[in-house]
Structure formats: C-alpha cells, structure tokens
Scaffold this motif. Structure first.
Motif, PDB file in Angstrom:
ATOM      1  N   GLU A 108       0.828  -1.209   0.000  1.00 21.10           N
ATOM      2  CA  GLU A 108       0.000   0.000   0.000  1.00 21.10           C
ATOM      3  C   GLU A 108       0.860   1.256   0.000  1.00 21.10           C
ATOM      4  O   GLU A 108       0.588   2.214  -0.731  1.00 21.10           O
ATOM      5  CB  GLU A 108      -0.914  -0.008   1.223  1.00 21.10           C
ATOM      6  CG  GLU A 108      -1.902   1.139   1.222  1.00 21.10           C
ATOM      7  CD  GLU A 108      -2.898   1.053   2.357  1.00 21.10           C
ATOM      8  OE1 GLU A 108      -3.433   2.108   2.713  1.00 21.10           O
ATOM      9  OE2 GLU A 108      -3.140  -0.050   2.879  1.00 21.10           O
ATOM     10  N   ALA A 109       1.923   1.262   0.790  1.00 28.52           N
ATOM     11  CA  ALA A 109       2.821   2.420   0.829  1.00 28.52           C
ATOM     12  C   ALA A 109       3.430   2.668  -0.550  1.00 28.52           C
ATOM     13  O   ALA A 109       3.477   3.813  -1.021  1.00 28.52           O
ATOM     14  CB  ALA A 109       3.918   2.207   1.866  1.00 28.52           C
ATOM     15  N   ILE A 110       3.874   1.610  -1.211  1.00 30.81           N
ATOM     16  CA  ILE A 110       4.467   1.747  -2.546  1.00 30.81           C
ATOM     17  C   ILE A 110       3.436   2.279  -3.526  1.00 30.81           C
ATOM     18  O   ILE A 110       3.710   3.210  -4.296  1.00 30.81           O
ATOM     19  CB  ILE A 110       5.058   0.409  -3.025  1.00 30.81           C
ATOM     20  CG1 ILE A 110       6.281   0.037  -2.182  1.00 30.81           C
ATOM     21  CG2 ILE A 110       5.404   0.455  -4.511  1.00 30.81           C
ATOM     22  CD1 ILE A 110       6.787  -1.370  -2.395  1.00 30.81           C
ATOM     23  N   LEU A 111       2.228   1.721  -3.508  1.00 29.96           N
ATOM     24  CA  LEU A 111       1.192   2.157  -4.440  1.00 29.96           C
ATOM     25  C   LEU A 111       0.781   3.611  -4.205  1.00 29.96           C
ATOM     26  O   LEU A 111       0.384   4.307  -5.141  1.00 29.96           O
ATOM     27  CB  LEU A 111      -0.036   1.243  -4.328  1.00 29.96           C
ATOM     28  CG  LEU A 111       0.174  -0.180  -4.850  1.00 29.96           C
ATOM     29  CD1 LEU A 111      -1.046  -1.039  -4.529  1.00 29.96           C
ATOM     30  CD2 LEU A 111       0.451  -0.184  -6.337  1.00 29.96           C
ATOM     31  N   ASN A 112       0.913   4.066  -2.956  1.00 29.90           N
ATOM     32  CA  ASN A 112       0.574   5.456  -2.626  1.00 29.90           C
ATOM     33  C   ASN A 112       1.776   6.386  -2.715  1.00 29.90           C
ATOM     34  O   ASN A 112       1.670   7.566  -2.389  1.00 29.90           O
ATOM     35  CB  ASN A 112      -0.038   5.527  -1.227  1.00 29.90           C
ATOM     36  CG  ASN A 112      -1.411   4.910  -1.189  1.00 29.90           C
ATOM     37  OD1 ASN A 112      -2.175   5.007  -2.139  1.00 29.90           O
ATOM     38  ND2 ASN A 112      -1.729   4.254  -0.085  1.00 29.90           N
TER      39      ASN A 112
END
Length: 75
Positions: free
Chosen positions: A39-43
């Motif tokens: 999620e951090a990477i996608l955001n």
C-alpha cells in the motif's frame, strides 16, 4: 497464471513469457510483500531510496521482518 493452473511450473511460465526463470522467481517473491508495504508503494509513500532492485535481491518472507527492514533503511 500459476494459481489458475495455466502453467504447472515457474519454468513453463518463464518459457511461455520468454523471460529468464531466475528473474521470474525474484519477481514472484514480490507477491509476498506485506500489505502495508504494498500500500505504501502504491501510494508513493515508500521509504526514500527503496528501489525495485533492493526488493528483488532480498526480502524476508515474514511481514514484520519486512517492515523492520524498511524502518532500518529509513534511518
């Protein structure tokens, strides 16, 4: 494609996709990333300096260890 049984092995999938089997194995390990890291990477909120090459090289399978590894990279 492996989960849906289109291919019975990584070797077959790599051959069909015309990519190196070793590379495919490293990429498939990314499916083991913790949901929080994904999620951090996608955001766009991943730790500064975290690059795909690092994730392909070595990541622990356990999510808490992955997150600890990334926290250490931030310091």
């Amino acid at each position: 494609m492996l989960e849906s049984n289109l291919f019975s092995s990584v070797r077959e999938l790599a051959k069909a996709e015309k990519i190196n089997e070793s590379y495919l194995c490293r990429v498939l390990r990314l499916t083991l990333l913790s949901p929080a890291i994904t999620e951090a990477i996608l955001n766009g909120l991943q730790p500064e300096g975290l690059e795909l090459a690092h994730l392909l090289k070595s990541i622990p399978a356990e999510w808490d260890e992955q997150e600890a590894m990334l926290r250490r990279r931030q310091h």
